[in-house]
Scaffold this motif. Sequence first.
Motif, PDB file in Angstrom:
ATOM      1  N   SER A  96       0.858  -1.189   0.000  1.00 10.96           N
ATOM      2  CA  SER A  96       0.000   0.000   0.000  1.00 10.96           C
ATOM      3  C   SER A  96       0.895   1.241   0.000  1.00 10.96           C
ATOM      4  O   SER A  96       1.789   1.378   0.831  1.00 10.96           O
ATOM      5  N   GLU A 100      -3.970   6.487   4.628  1.00 13.51           N
ATOM      6  CA  GLU A 100      -5.407   6.486   4.851  1.00 13.51           C
ATOM      7  C   GLU A 100      -5.738   7.195   6.155  1.00 13.51           C
ATOM      8  O   GLU A 100      -4.912   7.258   7.070  1.00 13.51           O
ATOM      9  N   ASN A 102      -8.256   7.492   9.511  1.00 13.01           N
ATOM     10  CA  ASN A 102      -9.223   6.808  10.352  1.00 13.01           C
ATOM     11  C   ASN A 102     -10.421   7.736  10.517  1.00 13.01           C
ATOM     12  O   ASN A 102     -10.307   8.788  11.155  1.00 13.01           O
TER      13      ASN A 102
END
Length: 374
Positions: A96, A100, A102
């Motif tokens: 990845s 990202e 949360n």
Amino acid sequence: MFEQRANEVVAMLPWVKKVNVKMSAQPAKPVFAGQLPKGLQTISNIIAVSSCKGGVGKSTIAVNLAYTLAGMGAKVGIFDADVYGPSLPTMVSPESRLLEMNPETRTIIPIEYLGVKLISFGFAGQGRAIMRGPMVSGVIDQLLTTTEWGELDYLVIDMPPGTGDIQLTLCQVVPLTAAVIVTTPQKLAFIDVAKGVRMFSKLKVPCVAVVENMCHFDADGKRYYPFDSVQVVQQFGIPHLFDLPIRPNLSASGDSGMPEVVADPQGQVAKTFQDLGVCVVQQCAKIRQQVSTAVTYDKSIRAIRVKVPASDEEFLLHPATVRRNDRSAQSVDEWTGEQKLQCSDIPEDIEPEEIRPMGNYAVSITWPDGFSQV
């Protein structure tokens, strides 16, 4: 040495027939977490890898040092602080490659590669930044302090070149435990490195090691030194020097996304990084120990003991005198300079409830009335 001494001392007790000493170790935990941004409160040691000169291999050193510490069993993270030219996405190859968020906690989830947590602006989908200094400082602050680092023994920060906004933001926001200085054996590089050493000195961050990169190569059974050594260690009193060769594999491993210490863990370069890792671990532990014992309260004599750094000297302070001489805005009127509290307001027998270190150069004293004095 500890084991031998423990055996000797305990065995001297008349009722002891046998001594069995078991040694264990655990990295020191943050002792000033309350003053840190939430994202950094579970990080024990923060190491800056710095060189104010670009192109000396600083990112290579930072990444390989981080993976060396991880190989020694530590929980490690890497923060790539170069927004204009992030190197980390090239030097590692995780599956990845996009950070990202949360959605519940509105925090950043770091990328993991071979057990090390990674944060870089290069993983934010932007590539590299085109923005002015104040905006970059805000981005660095957000990336560093809102990341879910979790419990880390060491966070290695790959500092960008220079002594500008980003460097000062990092040094002010983050209580750096120590710095590792990277240079090449050239006068041109040394001039810029000297600026960085002075910056850390003013900010009370100890420089614990120097890595002299690209300093020699082997050919025809001989070792050649194409540049003259600039003696950073001698000029600045930094205790430890490590030199790395001009080696194609070292740069090639960085370009391939596999750190050299992972690709060839038994090689000579990995051994040098192992020595550097041991040095960093030992020096961080030493700094922690010095800070935690520099200022203490001795209840038996009702005095605050202050040890002078790099010396056996010690002096004693009366707690009431320390409390009465607070010069913060809570105790002194900022406009008139007058003391808000009178000496009579502070009882003569006042005692500190807690003394805890703040960074490498200050302590916070908590008093019975709830007042916190730095």
